[in-house]
Enzyme design. Structure first.
Site, PDB file in Angstrom:
ATOM      1  N   SER A  11      31.237  16.435  61.646  1.00  0.00           N
ATOM      2  CA  SER A  11      31.487  16.918  63.011  1.00  0.00           C
ATOM      3  C   SER A  11      30.189  16.920  63.806  1.00  0.00           C
ATOM      4  CB  SER A  11      32.053  18.337  62.972  1.00  0.00           C
ATOM      5  OG  SER A  11      31.979  18.878  64.270  1.00  0.00           O
ATOM      6  N   HIS A  36      33.677  12.869  63.607  1.00  0.00           N
ATOM      7  CA  HIS A  36      34.585  13.852  64.188  1.00  0.00           C
ATOM      8  C   HIS A  36      33.940  14.436  65.446  1.00  0.00           C
ATOM      9  CE1 HIS A  36      37.890  16.815  63.844  1.00  0.00           C
ATOM     10  NE2 HIS A  36      37.009  17.737  64.202  1.00  0.00           N
ATOM     11  N   ASP A  38      34.375  17.195  68.429  1.00  0.00           N
ATOM     12  CA  ASP A  38      35.088  18.416  68.819  1.00  0.00           C
ATOM     13  C   ASP A  38      34.974  18.631  70.320  1.00  0.00           C
ATOM     14  OD1 ASP A  38      36.136  19.550  66.349  1.00  0.00           O
ATOM     15  OD2 ASP A  38      34.048  19.702  65.731  1.00  0.00           O
ATOM     16  N   MET A  40      35.998  20.864  73.476  1.00  0.00           N
ATOM     17  CA  MET A  40      36.439  22.238  73.777  1.00  0.00           C
ATOM     18  C   MET A  40      36.261  22.533  75.267  1.00  0.00           C
ATOM     19  SD  MET A  40      34.754  24.266  70.575  1.00  0.00           S
ATOM     20  CE  MET A  40      34.732  23.553  68.915  1.00  0.00           C
ATOM     21  N   HIS A  69      38.975  15.442  68.262  1.00  0.00           N
ATOM     22  CA  HIS A  69      39.764  16.665  68.117  1.00  0.00           C
ATOM     23  C   HIS A  69      39.767  17.383  69.462  1.00  0.00           C
ATOM     24  CE1 HIS A  69      40.009  20.806  65.801  1.00  0.00           C
ATOM     25  NE2 HIS A  69      41.007  20.624  66.644  1.00  0.00           N
ATOM     26  N   MET A  71      40.550  20.234  71.780  1.00  0.00           N
ATOM     27  CA  MET A  71      40.874  21.665  71.880  1.00  0.00           C
ATOM     28  C   MET A  71      40.854  22.021  73.357  1.00  0.00           C
ATOM     29  SD  MET A  71      38.650  22.845  68.582  1.00  0.00           S
ATOM     30  CE  MET A  71      37.725  21.308  68.551  1.00  0.00           C
ATOM     31  N   MET A 140      43.521  23.210  60.096  1.00  0.00           N
ATOM     32  CA  MET A 140      42.318  23.994  60.371  1.00  0.00           C
ATOM     33  C   MET A 140      42.209  25.137  59.364  1.00  0.00           C
ATOM     34  SD  MET A 140      41.164  23.544  64.115  1.00  0.00           S
ATOM     35  CE  MET A 140      39.661  23.944  63.330  1.00  0.00           C
ATOM     36  N   GLY A 145      37.043  26.667  67.591  1.00  0.00           N
ATOM     37  CA  GLY A 145      36.121  27.139  68.620  1.00  0.00           C
ATOM     38  C   GLY A 145      34.653  27.031  68.242  1.00  0.00           C
ATOM     39  N   GLY A 147      31.553  25.907  65.034  1.00  0.00           N
ATOM     40  CA  GLY A 147      31.169  25.410  63.721  1.00  0.00           C
ATOM     41  C   GLY A 147      30.591  26.560  62.899  1.00  0.00           C
ATOM     42  N   GLY A 148      30.387  26.312  61.618  1.00  0.00           N
ATOM     43  CA  GLY A 148      29.688  27.273  60.775  1.00  0.00           C
ATOM     44  C   GLY A 148      30.462  28.519  60.377  1.00  0.00           C
ATOM     45  N   ASP A 178      39.747  20.808  58.300  1.00  0.00           N
ATOM     46  CA  ASP A 178      38.632  21.052  59.225  1.00  0.00           C
ATOM     47  C   ASP A 178      38.283  22.542  59.262  1.00  0.00           C
ATOM     48  OD1 ASP A 178      36.801  20.918  61.291  1.00  0.00           O
ATOM     49  OD2 ASP A 178      38.265  20.447  62.856  1.00  0.00           O
ATOM     50  N   GLY A 179      37.037  22.868  58.894  1.00  0.00           N
ATOM     51  CA  GLY A 179      36.548  24.235  59.042  1.00  0.00           C
ATOM     52  C   GLY A 179      36.036  24.834  57.747  1.00  0.00           C
ATOM     53  N   GLY A 180      34.739  25.108  57.698  1.00  0.00           N
ATOM     54  CA  GLY A 180      34.170  25.767  56.520  1.00  0.00           C
ATOM     55  C   GLY A 180      34.205  24.917  55.269  1.00  0.00           C
TER      56      GLY A 180
HETATM   57  C1  DX5 Z   1      35.963  24.069  64.911  1.00  0.00           C
HETATM   58  C2  DX5 Z   1      35.820  22.577  64.822  1.00  0.00           C
HETATM   59  C3  DX5 Z   1      35.285  22.065  63.530  1.00  0.00           C
HETATM   60  C4  DX5 Z   1      33.905  22.554  63.188  1.00  0.00           C
HETATM   61  C5  DX5 Z   1      33.588  22.260  61.757  1.00  0.00           C
HETATM   62  O1  DX5 Z   1      36.691  24.398  66.050  1.00  0.00           O
HETATM   63  O2  DX5 Z   1      37.089  21.955  65.005  1.00  0.00           O
HETATM   64  O3  DX5 Z   1      35.338  20.653  63.503  1.00  0.00           O
HETATM   65  O4  DX5 Z   1      32.933  22.010  64.022  1.00  0.00           O
HETATM   66  O5  DX5 Z   1      32.343  22.813  61.473  1.00  0.00           O
HETATM   67  P1  DX5 Z   1      32.005  23.478  60.054  1.00  0.00           P
HETATM   68  O6  DX5 Z   1      32.195  22.431  59.025  1.00  0.00           O
HETATM   69  O7  DX5 Z   1      30.586  23.903  60.232  1.00  0.00           O
HETATM   70  O8  DX5 Z   1      32.980  24.630  59.868  1.00  0.00           O
HETATM   71 ZN    ZN Z   2      37.295  19.786  64.657  1.00  0.00          ZN
END
Ligand code: DX5
Ligand code: ZN
Length: 222
Positions: A11, A36, A38, A40, A69, A71, A140, A145, A147-148, A178-180
């Site tokens: 991402s 990827h 993101d 937003m 992606h 959002m 998800m 919203g 990362g991290g 996607d996520g963590g």
């Molecule tokens: C969150 C995003 C993810 C995020 C993933 O809304 O859709 O793609 O950036 O980041 P990590 O891998 O750090 O959770």
């Molecule tokens: Zn994403």
């Protein structure tokens, strides 16, 4: 049973935004399968990131597919702009528009792969009657919203359920998470049936010299 190595989609949200072009190039050179992106809007999710102009500026810096992606809500008025900017996959949240099936068909008409994104609270059944119109399912494992954030193990059951739905459909649909995602949680996702993994923090940590090793670790080979 040893599952196949997953597709890895770093991402760009976790990259250095002052050097996005170089970051995209470095990620491709490090062996990423997709990039990827993101998007937003500060309305559908509580954060603002990038728009079609940035996707367009990034496009010449990498040749791997752009997994975009979205959002944003409403999402329908922006599909064309992101496709024209170079998005190969357009992933939408069902909550971002009134007619999910119409949105998916529009994406395919634009020549992109159509993806549906599941928030942690979105039930798998919503796609039961539209498997023919889907190329990618994105689960998800954090609230969208930022990362991290930490991986939500509660979503592993949903990944397994969607795996069963895809297998029953007989269709070639990618099941992405996607996520963590870290090397530890990546393994759980693949065991539950995921075939693609998004990762921000786990890929971009420790700088460009480590991108290759970080990606390999997510594939289970590092
Ligand atoms: C969150 C995003 C993810 C995020 C993933 O809304 O859709 O793609 O950036 O980041 P990590 O891998 O750090 O959770
Ligand atoms: Zn994403």
């Amino acid at each position: 049973m040893s599952p196949r190595a997953p597709i890895i989609a770093p991402s760009i949200l976790s990259a250095d935004f002052a050097r996005l072009g170089e970051e995209a190039k470095a990620i491709e050179a490090a062996g990423a399968n997709w990039l990827h992106v993101d998007v937003m809007d500060g309305h559908f999710v509580p954060n603002i990131t990038i728009g079609p102009q940035v996707v367009k500026a990034l496009r010449p810096h990498a040749s791997i597919p752009f997994d975009v992606h979205l959002m944003i809500a409403p999402v329908d008025p922006y599909l064309e702009a992101f496709r024209e900017s170079g998005a190969d996959h357009l992933l939408v949240h069902p909550e971002a528009g009134p007619h999910l099936n119409r949105t998916l068909r529009h994406i395919r008409q634009l020549g992109a792969k159509a993806g549906v994104v599941f928030d942690p609270s979105t039930p798998p059944e919503i796609i039961e009657w539209m498997m023919d119109d889907i190329d990618i399912i994105l689960v998800m494992t954090v609230n969208p919203g930022f990362g991290g954030q930490s991986f939500m193990p509660s979503q592993l059951g949903k990944i397994a359920r969607l795996r069963a739905m895809i297998d029953a459909s007989g269709r070639d649909i990618v099941l992405e998470v996607d996520g963590g995602v870290t090397p530890q949680t990546a393994r759980l996702c693949v065991e539950a049936g995921a075939t693609a993994l998004v990762a921000g923090a786990a890929v971009f940590k420790d700088g460009p010299d480590r991108y290759g090793a970080n990606i390999a670790a997510l594939r289970g080979g590092g």
